[in-house]
Write a protein that holds these residues in place. Structure first.
Motif, PDB file in Angstrom:
ATOM      1  N   CYS A   7       0.849  -1.193   0.000  1.00  9.43           N
ATOM      2  CA  CYS A   7       0.000   0.000   0.000  1.00  9.43           C
ATOM      3  C   CYS A   7       0.886   1.245   0.000  1.00  9.43           C
ATOM      4  N   SER A   8       0.626   2.159  -0.946  1.00 12.83           N
ATOM      5  CA  SER A   8       1.460   3.353  -1.072  1.00 12.83           C
ATOM      6  C   SER A   8       0.727   4.636  -0.673  1.00 12.83           C
ATOM      7  N   LEU A   9      -0.487   4.508  -0.142  1.00 13.24           N
ATOM      8  CA  LEU A   9      -1.249   5.700   0.247  1.00 13.24           C
ATOM      9  C   LEU A   9      -0.690   6.345   1.502  1.00 13.24           C
ATOM     10  N   THR A  10      -0.722   7.670   1.512  1.00 16.72           N
ATOM     11  CA  THR A  10      -0.381   8.437   2.694  1.00 16.72           C
ATOM     12  C   THR A  10      -1.620   9.242   3.049  1.00 16.72           C
ATOM     13  N   LEU A  11      -2.153   8.999   4.239  1.00 10.01           N
ATOM     14  CA  LEU A  11      -3.413   9.605   4.629  1.00 10.01           C
ATOM     15  C   LEU A  11      -3.288  10.352   5.941  1.00 10.01           C
ATOM     16  N   HIS A  12      -4.216  11.282   6.156  1.00  4.33           N
ATOM     17  CA  HIS A  12      -4.331  11.977   7.431  1.00  4.33           C
ATOM     18  C   HIS A  12      -4.747  10.938   8.468  1.00  4.33           C
ATOM     19  N   HIS A  13      -4.281  11.093   9.700  1.00  2.00           N
ATOM     20  CA  HIS A  13      -4.546  10.076  10.726  1.00  2.00           C
ATOM     21  C   HIS A  13      -6.036   9.822  10.943  1.00  2.00           C
ATOM     22  N   THR A  14      -6.902  10.778  10.635  1.00  4.64           N
ATOM     23  CA  THR A  14      -8.339  10.554  10.813  1.00  4.64           C
ATOM     24  C   THR A  14      -8.921   9.663   9.711  1.00  4.64           C
ATOM     25  N   GLU A  15      -8.265   9.619   8.547  1.00  2.00           N
ATOM     26  CA  GLU A  15      -8.742   8.805   7.429  1.00  2.00           C
ATOM     27  C   GLU A  15      -8.149   7.394   7.425  1.00  2.00           C
ATOM     28  N   LYS A  16      -7.060   7.231   8.182  1.00  2.00           N
ATOM     29  CA  LYS A  16      -6.315   5.978   8.172  1.00  2.00           C
ATOM     30  C   LYS A  16      -7.133   4.754   8.605  1.00  2.00           C
ATOM     31  N   PRO A  17      -7.860   4.779   9.730  1.00  2.00           N
ATOM     32  CA  PRO A  17      -8.604   3.572  10.142  1.00  2.00           C
ATOM     33  C   PRO A  17      -9.639   3.116   9.106  1.00  2.00           C
ATOM     34  N   LYS A  18     -10.338   4.061   8.495  1.00  2.00           N
ATOM     35  CA  LYS A  18     -11.357   3.701   7.499  1.00  2.00           C
ATOM     36  C   LYS A  18     -10.703   3.015   6.300  1.00  2.00           C
ATOM     37  N   HIS A  19      -9.556   3.559   5.841  1.00  2.00           N
ATOM     38  CA  HIS A  19      -8.860   2.952   4.708  1.00  2.00           C
ATOM     39  C   HIS A  19      -8.320   1.563   5.069  1.00  2.00           C
ATOM     40  N   GLU A  20      -7.730   1.426   6.237  1.00  2.67           N
ATOM     41  CA  GLU A  20      -7.127   0.150   6.637  1.00  2.67           C
ATOM     42  C   GLU A  20      -8.161  -0.970   6.692  1.00  2.67           C
ATOM     43  N   ALA A  21      -9.404  -0.630   6.998  1.00  2.00           N
ATOM     44  CA  ALA A  21     -10.459  -1.644   7.065  1.00  2.00           C
ATOM     45  C   ALA A  21     -10.793  -2.225   5.693  1.00  2.00           C
ATOM     46  N   ILE A  22     -10.527  -1.470   4.621  1.00  2.00           N
ATOM     47  CA  ILE A  22     -10.854  -1.941   3.268  1.00  2.00           C
ATOM     48  C   ILE A  22      -9.629  -2.054   2.359  1.00  2.00           C
ATOM     49  N   CYS A  23      -8.457  -1.798   2.870  1.00  2.00           N
ATOM     50  CA  CYS A  23      -7.234  -1.804   2.060  1.00  2.00           C
ATOM     51  C   CYS A  23      -7.006  -3.165   1.397  1.00  2.00           C
ATOM     52  N   GLU A  24      -6.762  -3.146   0.089  1.00  2.00           N
ATOM     53  CA  GLU A  24      -6.507  -4.389  -0.664  1.00  2.00           C
ATOM     54  C   GLU A  24      -5.213  -5.077  -0.208  1.00  2.00           C
ATOM     55  N   TYR A  25      -4.355  -4.364   0.483  1.00  2.00           N
ATOM     56  CA  TYR A  25      -3.070  -4.932   0.897  1.00  2.00           C
ATOM     57  C   TYR A  25      -3.084  -5.514   2.303  1.00  2.00           C
ATOM     58  N   ARG A  26      -4.224  -5.453   2.983  1.00  2.00           N
ATOM     59  CA  ARG A  26      -4.293  -6.054   4.316  1.00  2.00           C
ATOM     60  C   ARG A  26      -4.281  -7.578   4.151  1.00  2.00           C
ATOM     61  N   PRO A  27      -3.897  -8.304   5.178  1.00  2.00           N
ATOM     62  CA  PRO A  27      -3.865  -9.771   5.058  1.00  2.00           C
ATOM     63  C   PRO A  27      -5.263 -10.331   4.803  1.00  2.00           C
ATOM     64  N   TYR A  28      -5.307 -11.445   4.100  1.00  2.00           N
ATOM     65  CA  TYR A  28      -6.560 -12.139   3.849  1.00  2.00           C
ATOM     66  C   TYR A  28      -6.827 -13.077   5.012  1.00  2.00           C
ATOM     67  N   SER A  29      -8.071 -13.135   5.455  1.00  2.00           N
ATOM     68  CA  SER A  29      -8.483 -14.088   6.482  1.00  2.00           C
ATOM     69  C   SER A  29      -8.921 -15.370   5.786  1.00  2.00           C
ATOM     70  N   CYS A  30      -8.965 -16.446   6.513  1.00  2.00           N
ATOM     71  CA  CYS A  30      -9.454 -17.700   5.945  1.00  2.00           C
ATOM     72  C   CYS A  30     -10.896 -17.467   5.474  1.00  2.00           C
ATOM     73  N   PRO A  31     -11.189 -17.733   4.191  1.00  2.00           N
ATOM     74  CA  PRO A  31     -12.530 -17.458   3.676  1.00  2.00           C
ATOM     75  C   PRO A  31     -13.555 -18.558   3.939  1.00  2.00           C
TER      76      PRO A  31
END
Length: 184
Positions: A7-31
């Motif tokens: 992930c190469s995005l740089t966000l304001h700290h208030t926007e960071k949690p919302k992005h991290e919840a949907i970020c394509e680069y976060r780990p995948y959970s067992c589906p």
């Protein structure tokens, strides 16, 4: 948080949690639904995990298959899961039975791509139930496993039918669903 995985995005700290919840680069959970598996890993490791930790999942090859859910009359919440491999991708087929209201059970059938949301946009799936005088069809784009079955159900991005409809199409308590995957 996911800069090390791409992930190469740089966000304001208030926007960071919302992005991290949907970020394509976060780990995948067992589906795999219906299990209490805590596995997390990269997209490339998902299929290996499923093949080793969830060996009971059958994989069928081809764009057009039949997903057979056996014993649909089992009491309580039940998940049936199968994999379909075509177009050099793997798709997870899920039929989920759960109680929506007191004593009222519903079935939810959907297809998830073992891939990203962007990759999922390249595919369509069709689910068909056939009876002697009836046909029920659902067509949609698959969700990514990043979203999962619960998001597909919450967004009504699935085939939904009740127990009476399931019995209309079932044969001796077994429900065959024709599944066709196509590229957009």
């Amino acid at each position: 948080q996911y800069a090390t995985t791409g992930c190469s995005l740089t966000l304001h700290h208030t926007e960071k949690p919302k992005h991290e919840a949907i970020c394509e680069y976060r780990p995948y959970s067992c589906p795999c639904p219906g299990t209490s598996c805590d596995w997390e890993g990269s997209l490339e490791a998902v299929m290996s995990h499923l093949m080793h930790a969830h060996k009971s999942i059958t994989t069928l090859q081809g764009e057009d298959i039949i997903f057979l859910a056996t014993d649909i009359n089992l009491p309580g919440a039940v998940d049936w899961v199968m994999m379909q491999s075509c177009f050099s991708h793997h798709f997870m087929l899920v039929l989920k039975k759960q109680e929506k209201c007191e004593g009222h059970q519903q079935f939810f059938a959907t297809v998830l791509l073992i891939g990203t949301r962007k990759q999922a946009e390249n595919f369509q799936y069709r689910l068909e139930l056939h009876g002697s005088c009836h046909r029920l069809t659902w067509e949609a784009s698959p969700c990514s496993i990043h979203d999962g079955v619960s998001v597909a159900i919450r967004n009504s991005n699935c085939l939904v039918f009740d127990t009476a409809t399931a019995h209309l199409f079932a044969d001796n308590g077994n429900l065959g669903i024709n599944v066709t995957i196509s590229m957009c």
